[in-house]
Design a protein around this motif. Structure first.
Motif, mmCIF file in Angstrom:
data_model
loop_
_atom_site.group_PDB
_atom_site.id
_atom_site.type_symbol
_atom_site.label_atom_id
_atom_site.label_comp_id
_atom_site.label_asym_id
_atom_site.label_seq_id
_atom_site.Cartn_x
_atom_site.Cartn_y
_atom_site.Cartn_z
ATOM 1 N N UNK A 37 0.822 -1.216 0.000
ATOM 2 C CA UNK A 37 0.000 0.000 0.000
ATOM 3 C C UNK A 37 0.856 1.268 0.000
ATOM 4 N N UNK A 38 2.099 1.161 0.424
ATOM 5 C CA UNK A 38 3.003 2.319 0.496
ATOM 6 C C UNK A 38 3.847 2.485 -0.762
ATOM 7 N N UNK A 39 3.758 1.548 -1.687
ATOM 8 C CA UNK A 39 4.651 1.554 -2.849
ATOM 9 C C UNK A 39 4.118 2.399 -4.016
ATOM 10 N N UNK A 40 5.072 2.936 -4.763
ATOM 11 C CA UNK A 40 4.753 3.660 -5.999
ATOM 12 C C UNK A 40 4.666 2.702 -7.171
ATOM 13 N N UNK A 41 5.382 1.576 -7.087
ATOM 14 C CA UNK A 41 5.381 0.586 -8.163
ATOM 15 C C UNK A 41 5.584 -0.800 -7.558
ATOM 16 N N UNK A 42 5.148 -1.830 -8.306
ATOM 17 C CA UNK A 42 5.325 -3.196 -7.834
ATOM 18 C C UNK A 42 5.612 -4.107 -9.031
ATOM 19 N N UNK A 43 6.076 -5.309 -8.735
ATOM 20 C CA UNK A 43 6.357 -6.328 -9.733
ATOM 21 C C UNK A 43 5.103 -6.630 -10.553
ATOM 22 N N UNK A 44 5.275 -6.844 -11.848
ATOM 23 C CA UNK A 44 4.114 -7.073 -12.714
ATOM 24 C C UNK A 44 3.380 -8.369 -12.398
ATOM 25 N N UNK A 45 4.091 -9.419 -12.016
ATOM 26 C CA UNK A 45 3.421 -10.677 -11.671
ATOM 27 C C UNK A 45 2.550 -10.490 -10.434
ATOM 28 N N UNK A 46 3.072 -9.757 -9.459
ATOM 29 C CA UNK A 46 2.286 -9.475 -8.258
ATOM 30 C C UNK A 46 1.071 -8.629 -8.620
ATOM 31 N N UNK A 47 1.260 -7.641 -9.488
ATOM 32 C CA UNK A 47 0.144 -6.800 -9.902
ATOM 33 C C UNK A 47 -0.918 -7.619 -10.639
ATOM 34 N N UNK A 48 -0.495 -8.579 -11.434
ATOM 35 C CA UNK A 48 -1.436 -9.460 -12.118
ATOM 36 C C UNK A 48 -2.261 -10.261 -11.109
ATOM 37 N N UNK A 49 -1.606 -10.809 -10.101
ATOM 38 C CA UNK A 49 -2.322 -11.578 -9.073
ATOM 39 C C UNK A 49 -3.282 -10.702 -8.280
ATOM 40 N N UNK A 50 -2.863 -9.499 -7.973
ATOM 41 C CA UNK A 50 -3.736 -8.567 -7.246
ATOM 42 C C UNK A 50 -4.916 -8.172 -8.132
ATOM 43 N N UNK A 51 -4.653 -7.942 -9.412
ATOM 44 C CA UNK A 51 -5.726 -7.601 -10.357
ATOM 45 C C UNK A 51 -6.785 -8.699 -10.398
ATOM 46 N N UNK A 52 -6.336 -9.929 -10.447
ATOM 47 C CA UNK A 52 -7.274 -11.052 -10.455
ATOM 48 C C UNK A 52 -8.047 -11.134 -9.145
ATOM 49 N N UNK A 53 -7.348 -10.994 -8.031
ATOM 50 C CA UNK A 53 -7.985 -11.112 -6.717
ATOM 51 C C UNK A 53 -9.017 -10.016 -6.484
ATOM 52 N N UNK A 54 -8.739 -8.819 -6.990
ATOM 53 C CA UNK A 54 -9.644 -7.690 -6.773
ATOM 54 C C UNK A 54 -10.562 -7.432 -7.968
ATOM 55 N N UNK A 55 -10.466 -8.292 -8.975
ATOM 56 C CA UNK A 55 -11.306 -8.174 -10.173
ATOM 57 C C UNK A 55 -11.223 -6.767 -10.765
ATOM 58 N N UNK A 56 -9.982 -6.328 -10.994
ATOM 59 C CA UNK A 56 -9.761 -4.989 -11.540
ATOM 60 C C UNK A 56 -8.467 -4.997 -12.342
ATOM 61 N N UNK A 57 -8.482 -4.402 -13.512
ATOM 62 C CA UNK A 57 -7.308 -4.352 -14.375
ATOM 63 C C UNK A 57 -6.475 -3.114 -14.054
ATOM 64 N N UNK A 58 -5.520 -3.277 -13.145
ATOM 65 C CA UNK A 58 -4.657 -2.158 -12.793
ATOM 66 C C UNK A 58 -3.738 -1.776 -13.948
#
Length: 74
Positions: A37-58
């Motif tokens: 939550x404090x980051x400006x950027x994150x790993x793309x694989x992690x972002x993909x997993x978060x996108x799936x979990x939250x049903x949102x295309x970041x």
């Protein structure tokens, strides 16, 4: 652009999901999510997993940002 960590935190609240639930879904510790939550950027694989979990295309947020600014030429 708003830091990605803040956007993830906002979407988590919109979905009515707890940090604990998201942590279980991602198989990580809650403390890891609070750091995200404090980051400006994150790993793309992690972002993909978060996108799936939250049903949102970041990733669309970054695509939209690209359209606003001209591409750099090498």
């Amino acid at each position: 652009m708003i830091p990605i960590g803040q956007l993830i935190k906002t979407r988590l609240k919109e979905r009515g999901m707890t940090v604990s639930h998201l942590a279980r879904t991602l198989s990580c510790e809650r403390s890891n999510l609070y750091r995200i939550f404090e980051k400006d950027s994150i790993d793309t694989r992690l972002l993909l997993n978060i996108s799936r979990a939250l049903d949102y295309d970041f990733f669309q947020l970054y695509s939209n940002e690209l359209r606003k600014q001209p591409m750099y030429r090498l």
